[in-house]
Scaffold this active site. Sequence first.
Site, PDB file in Angstrom:
ATOM      1  N   LYS A 113       0.821  -1.224   0.000  1.00 41.20           N
ATOM      2  CA  LYS A 113       0.000   0.000   0.000  1.00 41.20           C
ATOM      3  C   LYS A 113       0.846   1.262   0.000  1.00 41.20           C
ATOM      4  CE  LYS A 113      -3.946  -2.248   1.952  1.00 41.20           C
ATOM      5  NZ  LYS A 113      -3.654  -3.427   2.778  1.00 41.20           N
ATOM      6  N   LYS A 193      -4.629 -14.762  -4.835  1.00 43.88           N
ATOM      7  CA  LYS A 193      -4.850 -15.264  -3.473  1.00 43.88           C
ATOM      8  C   LYS A 193      -6.246 -14.885  -2.986  1.00 43.88           C
ATOM      9  CE  LYS A 193      -4.027 -13.840   0.946  1.00 43.88           C
ATOM     10  NZ  LYS A 193      -3.556 -12.848   1.846  1.00 43.88           N
ATOM     11  N   LYS A 196     -10.341 -11.152   1.504  1.00 45.76           N
ATOM     12  CA  LYS A 196     -11.519 -10.321   1.703  1.00 45.76           C
ATOM     13  C   LYS A 196     -11.347  -9.018   0.933  1.00 45.76           C
ATOM     14  CE  LYS A 196     -11.410 -12.347   6.121  1.00 45.76           C
ATOM     15  NZ  LYS A 196     -10.930 -12.261   7.475  1.00 45.76           N
TER      16      LYS A 196
HETATM   17  P1  TYM Z   1      -6.579 -12.774   8.122  1.00 43.43           P
HETATM   18  O1  TYM Z   1      -7.943 -12.550   8.612  1.00 43.43           O
HETATM   19  O2  TYM Z   1      -6.110 -11.980   6.953  1.00 43.43           O
HETATM   20  O3  TYM Z   1      -6.349 -14.284   7.769  1.00 43.43           O
HETATM   21  C1  TYM Z   1      -6.672 -15.273   8.735  1.00 43.43           C
HETATM   22  C2  TYM Z   1      -5.943 -16.573   8.427  1.00 43.43           C
HETATM   23  O4  TYM Z   1      -6.386 -17.099   7.184  1.00 43.43           O
HETATM   24  C3  TYM Z   1      -5.263 -17.347   6.370  1.00 43.43           C
HETATM   25  N1  TYM Z   1      -5.628 -17.061   4.981  1.00 43.43           N
HETATM   26  C4  TYM Z   1      -5.358 -17.865   3.983  1.00 43.43           C
HETATM   27  N2  TYM Z   1      -4.766 -19.058   3.957  1.00 43.43           N
HETATM   28  C5  TYM Z   1      -4.650 -19.628   2.744  1.00 43.43           C
HETATM   29  N3  TYM Z   1      -5.083 -19.063   1.591  1.00 43.43           N
HETATM   30  C6  TYM Z   1      -5.695 -17.871   1.595  1.00 43.43           C
HETATM   31  N4  TYM Z   1      -6.139 -17.328   0.469  1.00 43.43           N
HETATM   32  C7  TYM Z   1      -5.856 -17.206   2.830  1.00 43.43           C
HETATM   33  N5  TYM Z   1      -6.390 -16.028   3.202  1.00 43.43           N
HETATM   34  C8  TYM Z   1      -6.237 -15.952   4.522  1.00 43.43           C
HETATM   35  C9  TYM Z   1      -4.187 -16.385   6.846  1.00 43.43           C
HETATM   36  O5  TYM Z   1      -2.908 -16.852   6.518  1.00 43.43           O
HETATM   37  C10 TYM Z   1      -4.415 -16.384   8.329  1.00 43.43           C
HETATM   38  O6  TYM Z   1      -3.784 -17.485   8.935  1.00 43.43           O
HETATM   39  N6  TYM Z   1      -2.653 -11.194  10.594  1.00 43.43           N
HETATM   40  C11 TYM Z   1      -3.632 -12.276  10.693  1.00 43.43           C
HETATM   41  C12 TYM Z   1      -4.528 -12.114  11.895  1.00 43.43           C
HETATM   42  C13 TYM Z   1      -3.806 -12.182  13.199  1.00 43.43           C
HETATM   43  C14 TYM Z   1      -3.069 -13.280  13.707  1.00 43.43           C
HETATM   44  C15 TYM Z   1      -2.579 -12.859  14.969  1.00 43.43           C
HETATM   45  C16 TYM Z   1      -2.776 -14.550  13.237  1.00 43.43           C
HETATM   46  C17 TYM Z   1      -3.751 -11.180  14.117  1.00 43.43           C
HETATM   47  N7  TYM Z   1      -3.005 -11.598  15.184  1.00 43.43           N
HETATM   48  C18 TYM Z   1      -1.798 -13.703  15.771  1.00 43.43           C
HETATM   49  C19 TYM Z   1      -1.990 -15.379  14.032  1.00 43.43           C
HETATM   50  C20 TYM Z   1      -1.505 -14.960  15.272  1.00 43.43           C
HETATM   51  C21 TYM Z   1      -4.402 -12.264   9.386  1.00 43.43           C
HETATM   52  O7  TYM Z   1      -3.870 -11.903   8.392  1.00 43.43           O
HETATM   53  O8  TYM Z   1      -5.674 -12.578   9.390  1.00 43.43           O
END
Ligand code: TYM
Length: 325
Positions: A113, A193, A196
């Site tokens: 971004k 990928k 959301k």
């Molecule tokens: P978020 O909401 O973007 O994604 C949540 C989890 O889903 C996985 N994920 C995917 N895995 C495979 N293919 C995809 N297309 C895909 N899209 C999403 C993400 O890898 C993630 O595991 N930063 C984190 C949220 C978070 C977190 C944490 C995770 C905040 N604090 C502490 C672990 C530990 C996240 O991006 O969420």
Amino acid sequence: MRILTGIQASGRPHLGNILGAIRPAIELSKNPANESFLFIADLHTLTSLKDGRILRENTYAIAAAWLACGFDADKNFFYRQSKLAGYHTELMWYLNCFTPFPMLANGHSFKDKSEKLADVNAGLFTYPVLQAADIMLYDAHIVPVGKDQRQHLEMTRDLGGAFNRQYGEDTLVLPEAKIDEAVMTIPGIDGAKMSKSLNNYIDIFLNEKDLLKVVKKVVTDAKALEDPKDPETDNVFKLYSLVANKEEIEEMRANYLAGGYGYGHAKNALHAVLIREFAEEREKFEYYMNHIPELEQKLQEGEAKAEQIAKVTISRIRKKMNFDD
Ligand code: TYM
């Protein structure tokens, strides 16, 4: 072992979250030797979503998805990050003071971004530090995530290491990422990928008719029905392969190679297999979304339990830092 992972509430839970994070985390939570901390990262969500009403709706949907996919919240820890914001942001501040600017400037999500810096808020820039705090606040050992989170886990270990060099090696537990290479990055309906923010996701909790509408939007090439097709490069086949069983995948592969099998057929098959594979999850999700007080109660109980752990860690850290005796 302590297992911990979170999901943002920036939209409804999608197939990428479920296959990339929810299912692997729940599998680990079934081992009685593990304690699992599965939470909704609603503070992180604020970096991109400001509408409190929508944020709350999404939060319930993510919570319902955890339970629908089989998480035993009573035996583990299940909570909203915002309800323990004091602890999470306190540790975040300590870690902020150990975070070199270039580490954040090299972060993938910031770099993506950074062409329009006016749109980057400080929360987005320091997002990885809050994530590091989320993890180390509960002394987590293993963090099951999708491949896109690898860098955040590396940053967490770097920050924890720097903190421990200052205050003692027994101050913070350095976590390991657990990334299922077989699942890797789940593609969205356009082949990028699934995410959301790209609005290319499959929400497996939609009703059958709306789910079919989404599946029909999966992008394919323009080959005619009778032409042979390349399964390796096609998005419908890729998604089907993630959900169908071995025989079904081989059958679809053979149909593609033989020709006389259209993308419309493949999309119907994908829709059917999604409904079948997630039948139980779909039913339970519906149940929780129609029984919000029950969901709320499970979260509040989980938050009270999680607070007990967070308190202990923060007080250990504060002593090490000489803030407290
Ligand atoms: P978020 O909401 O973007 O994604 C949540 C989890 O889903 C996985 N994920 C995917 N895995 C495979 N293919 C995809 N297309 C895909 N899209 C999403 C993400 O890898 C993630 O595991 N930063 C984190 C949220 C978070 C977190 C944490 C995770 C905040 N604090 C502490 C672990 C530990 C996240 O991006 O969420």
